[in-house]
Each structure stands twice: as C-alpha cells, then as structure tokens.
Scaffold this motif. Sequence first.
Motif, PDB file in Angstrom:
ATOM      1  N   ILE A 393       0.824  -1.185  -0.065  1.00  0.00           N
ATOM      2  CA  ILE A 393       0.027   0.068  -0.021  1.00  0.00           C
ATOM      3  C   ILE A 393       0.827   1.242  -0.057  1.00  0.00           C
ATOM      4  O   ILE A 393       0.961   2.129  -0.969  1.00  0.00           O
ATOM      5  CB  ILE A 393      -0.923   0.064   1.140  1.00  0.00           C
ATOM      6  CG1 ILE A 393      -1.799  -1.138   1.106  1.00  0.00           C
ATOM      7  CG2 ILE A 393      -1.705   1.362   1.274  1.00  0.00           C
ATOM      8  CD1 ILE A 393      -2.969  -1.256   2.389  1.00  0.00           C
ATOM      9  N   ALA A 394       1.845   1.216   0.938  1.00  0.00           N
ATOM     10  CA  ALA A 394       2.552   2.635   1.086  1.00  0.00           C
ATOM     11  C   ALA A 394       3.271   2.943  -0.086  1.00  0.00           C
ATOM     12  O   ALA A 394       3.386   4.075  -0.396  1.00  0.00           O
ATOM     13  CB  ALA A 394       3.358   2.534   2.211  1.00  0.00           C
ATOM     14  N   PRO A 395       3.918   1.896  -0.836  1.00  0.00           N
ATOM     15  CA  PRO A 395       4.605   2.255  -2.278  1.00  0.00           C
ATOM     16  C   PRO A 395       3.898   2.927  -3.275  1.00  0.00           C
ATOM     17  O   PRO A 395       4.383   3.838  -4.078  1.00  0.00           O
ATOM     18  CB  PRO A 395       5.164   1.052  -2.706  1.00  0.00           C
ATOM     19  CG  PRO A 395       5.041   0.080  -1.576  1.00  0.00           C
ATOM     20  CD  PRO A 395       4.017   0.533  -0.700  1.00  0.00           C
ATOM     21  N   LYS A 396       2.586   2.966  -3.213  1.00  0.00           N
ATOM     22  CA  LYS A 396       1.463   3.568  -4.147  1.00  0.00           C
ATOM     23  C   LYS A 396       1.430   5.243  -3.729  1.00  0.00           C
ATOM     24  O   LYS A 396       0.833   6.099  -4.294  1.00  0.00           O
ATOM     25  CB  LYS A 396       0.144   3.101  -3.940  1.00  0.00           C
ATOM     26  CG  LYS A 396       0.012   1.668  -4.615  1.00  0.00           C
ATOM     27  CD  LYS A 396      -1.411   1.120  -4.463  1.00  0.00           C
ATOM     28  CE  LYS A 396      -1.638  -0.271  -4.754  1.00  0.00           C
ATOM     29  NZ  LYS A 396      -2.899  -0.848  -4.776  1.00  0.00           N
ATOM     30  N   TYR A 397       2.003   5.792  -2.205  1.00  0.00           N
ATOM     31  CA  TYR A 397       1.803   6.820  -1.874  1.00  0.00           C
ATOM     32  C   TYR A 397       3.138   7.546  -1.228  1.00  0.00           C
ATOM     33  O   TYR A 397       3.171   8.061  -0.142  1.00  0.00           O
ATOM     34  CB  TYR A 397       0.901   7.010  -0.636  1.00  0.00           C
ATOM     35  CG  TYR A 397      -0.686   6.468  -0.988  1.00  0.00           C
ATOM     36  CD1 TYR A 397      -1.646   7.199  -1.507  1.00  0.00           C
ATOM     37  CD2 TYR A 397      -0.780   4.753  -1.042  1.00  0.00           C
ATOM     38  CE1 TYR A 397      -2.849   6.820  -1.652  1.00  0.00           C
ATOM     39  CE2 TYR A 397      -1.994   4.442  -1.270  1.00  0.00           C
ATOM     40  CZ  TYR A 397      -3.200   5.452  -1.687  1.00  0.00           C
ATOM     41  OH  TYR A 397      -4.372   4.964  -2.074  1.00  0.00           O
ATOM     42  N   ASP A 398       4.002   7.172  -2.131  1.00  0.00           N
ATOM     43  CA  ASP A 398       5.441   7.576  -1.858  1.00  0.00           C
ATOM     44  C   ASP A 398       6.002   7.040  -0.422  1.00  0.00           C
ATOM     45  O   ASP A 398       6.824   7.922   0.052  1.00  0.00           O
ATOM     46  CB  ASP A 398       5.735   8.988  -1.947  1.00  0.00           C
ATOM     47  CG  ASP A 398       5.064   9.583  -3.343  1.00  0.00           C
ATOM     48  OD1 ASP A 398       5.786   8.716  -4.267  1.00  0.00           O
ATOM     49  OD2 ASP A 398       4.645  10.714  -3.571  1.00  0.00           O
ATOM     50  N   GLY A 399       5.534   5.978  -0.269  1.00  0.00           N
ATOM     51  CA  GLY A 399       6.219   5.571   1.142  1.00  0.00           C
ATOM     52  C   GLY A 399       5.536   5.817   2.308  1.00  0.00           C
ATOM     53  O   GLY A 399       5.843   5.418   3.392  1.00  0.00           O
TER      54      GLY A 399
END
Length: 493
Positions: A393-399
């Motif tokens: 999930i976080a990788p879709k939101y720049d971490g």
Amino acid sequence: MKNRKSTKLLALGLVFALGLGMSTAFAALSVTPATTKVTVDGQAVEVEAYNIDNGNNYFKLRDFASNLDFGLSWDAATDTAAIDTTAHYKPDPTQLITGNWAPTTRARIQAVIDENANSGRYVVFDFDNTSVIFDVQEALLVYQIENLIFKIDPKEMTEVLETGIPDLNKEMGKSIDGKTITPATLAADISSDYAWLYENYEGFGAGGKFDLDYIHATNQYQDFAAKVRFMYNNLGDFFDHAVSYPWVTYLFTGMTPDEVQELATASHKYWASYGRYAEETWTSPIELPGESGIVSASFITGLTFTDELKDLYATLRANGIDVYIISASPIDTILAANEAMGYGVPEENVFAMRNKLGEDGRYINEYNYDWGGEGKYAQTQGPGKSTIITNFIAPKYDGVGPLMVFGDSAGDWNMMTDWMDEGDTVLGVIFNRYRKPSSDPIWEGSNQAAQTIGDPDARFVLQGRNENTGELRPSEKSIMLGSTEEVLVRPAA
C-alpha cells in the motif's frame, strides 16, 4: 424517535398525499407560506410548508428526510427523487451521518477528513469487530458446520486439521470427563465423525440417504460440530497466532474461490438477519467420547454491518481519501462481505488471509506467502498487517503510512501505531471491546483515548457499542454481551 420505521412510512404517505397535483403550473397559482404544524412522536418540528390556491399544502421532502432520518437523493437528469427508508438522511456526501456515533469521536474523524480531503491520502480498516459488529469468519465457521459445506476428501481430513500445528501432542486441557485433549486427539475424533457424515449425509453426494435434519440429531454430527469449534476456539490459546489464524482457512480445502465467496455471502446474509445476539454452546455427546472425551465450545450469534461504518467508507471516498481493508479473516470471506453488504472497496484494496490454489483452481491447505511477489505476502494479522502496508500500500503513496487506522484489538495495534511517530497516522479509532491491559496492547490507546475525550487533537478515540443489540452507541462506553453496565476502559493491573 420511537418506532422509526413506522413513523417514516406514515410520513411518506403524508408527503405523497399532500403532494398530489405538483405537476400543475405554479406560475398560474397563488403560493403562500402555510402555518401547518408538524410533530414527530409528539414533538414539534420545523418544516417549510406552502399553501397553493388549488387547495393543496406542499412540504419539502428534504425536511421530512431530515426530521425522520431516511435516505433521499435527487437525479437531475431524470428529474427524479429517490427515497430509501432503510438509509439515514445525508444532506452532504462529504459529511458523516450522525447515526449512533459518539459525538466527539464523529467530530474528530470528520475533522481529520476535512483537513485531508483530496490530498492523496488513505486510511486502513480492520474488518471483524471494527467494520462489522462481531466476527464474520467465526460466524461463517458455525454456518459452514451447521450446513455441512465441505469439499475435503475424508482421507485427507486428518492432514488438513493438523496443518501447521508444531506439536500435535501438546496438552490443550482436560475434557469434561477427564481425558487429555491434544490436537492429535481432536483431529482423530473429527476425522472419524467426518468420514461417517460423508457416507451418510445426502448433501455430500457420496451415496448418503439422510437429510440435514436427520444428520443434526446424530451423535456423529454433534461430536463433529463441538470438536471443530473447540479446536478453533483453543488453538489460539495454546499456540502462536501464526498457527491459529490460518488454521480455519484450511477448512476451505477443495473449494474454488467462487465457492467460498458464495458460502460466505450466504453466511453473512443469514447472520445479519438472525436478530439475536447471544452466546451459545455446543457440547459433544456422552455417547461418543472418542479420544478427546466430552468437550464444550461457545460462540456468539449474529452480525451487524452497521450503517455508520458503511457510510464512513462512502464519506471517505467522497472526500478523495482511499480506503483499504486488512483483515485476519480469509480473503474470500471479506470480499463477500465487501460486495454483498455494500462497503464498496475495490477488490485490489482488500488484503486478508490467502491460501494457495492447486492446479485445478481449488484451495489447498497451505498459506500463500508468495502472493504478489516471492515472500511478500505476510499473514494479515498483528505485525503482518504493517508488513502488508509496507509492501503493497505505502509504495503507491510515496512510502507514506495511513492517515487513520480503524481497529479493535491487539491484531490492529501495530498498523495503528507504526506510522504515528513519523506523523503519517494522525488518528487511531478504537472500537471499544473493553480489552484487558494484561493481554491486549490496544488497551494503551483505549486508555489514552479515554483521557482525551473531546480533545480536538486526540491521537486515539473510542467508539462504544451495545453487544446485546448489535449497534454502535452514541458514547465512548460499550455495553458488553450479557450485561447492562456501561464500561469505558478496564483499570490498569
């Protein structure tokens, strides 16, 4: 309001009766404000009313929707108003309904939504005992047992039951008649019962001639039911959650994902309409003690897919905030609830326990750690929920971590707090199950929430519920099943 449904229906009849002739050209008529008085359950309410010189009085549907709390929508393209007496009044899709939210909890959630609308953020929900009152998979296990919906070959049942258990001879207590209970003795008894049921129940298609009513009265069924439930209830007390959480998913061995989702949908709808929230107990028959002896296992009946939570999901999306579910229940159980009960989360945003599929497209009794990439798919419980956020999930939101996390117990504490110190997660919403400080770290957040009720910058908030009625409460305090007492947070040990 008293008798909300009947009041709504009466009001709607009044609206339509007074609204006859609305197609008349108003330009040719005299319109004056009316002094008509309207009461709801004996209380005066303010509504706009107009007297038309053709002898009719007219009211705004929106006024009635607001005062009687029913859903109302307008489609300008078709010039059509739609009324939904099962929904709450919602004048603005970006604002939460009042419903049974604790007022300060609702206000804090809404404030975070307002401050972060359309800013590219996301939130994460647990499902069981958070998005729904009680546990969908625990309810499904009872439904699956009662309806004998299994696709496991009898010759493979022992292997399935023993999957992942590191010590099959570990003592799990004594039976009512004094026998030592172990995973091995339970697996032996359950497998023996299942073989008999497989041969005799017509629903298995193996030549059995007896219907479900007859089967339910047999010792073999009653022993099977009580011991499967006992094994499920107790594995978590005697083994690590990494053993106990995936165990129940192995009972889907031999089924396709579609078959599991069909089963889960039927279970969710059954328990949502059951209408009774209580603890029930199955006890195995004395006539068939087996290797494990006589055992008892308890479970809770009923599920509520609350209006408040479904509305919260929709309100977040209306504000441009993405919604994810991470649940320790099996993936098909959650997907079925998401679709059938109207949560509306994209399938790719749902993460839950996953088993591997065999070459025939049917589940096998093995957890799928490699889904989405070799070794990336952790068990979706405890620290594994944070791992799912980190990997998927976080990788879709720049971490960046989640804006808010909604949960109820120890299994949600990691994902609720792992991004707080970095400032990513600004709010943890805890559904109050009156957890023990000695066994559940979410007690820490609950205690902090209790001390900061009404604080506009609170890091944690509590939401109460009444387990006897299957409803949220307009309070941080809960009423536990079988009790009438309001409780907030257990005292520290």
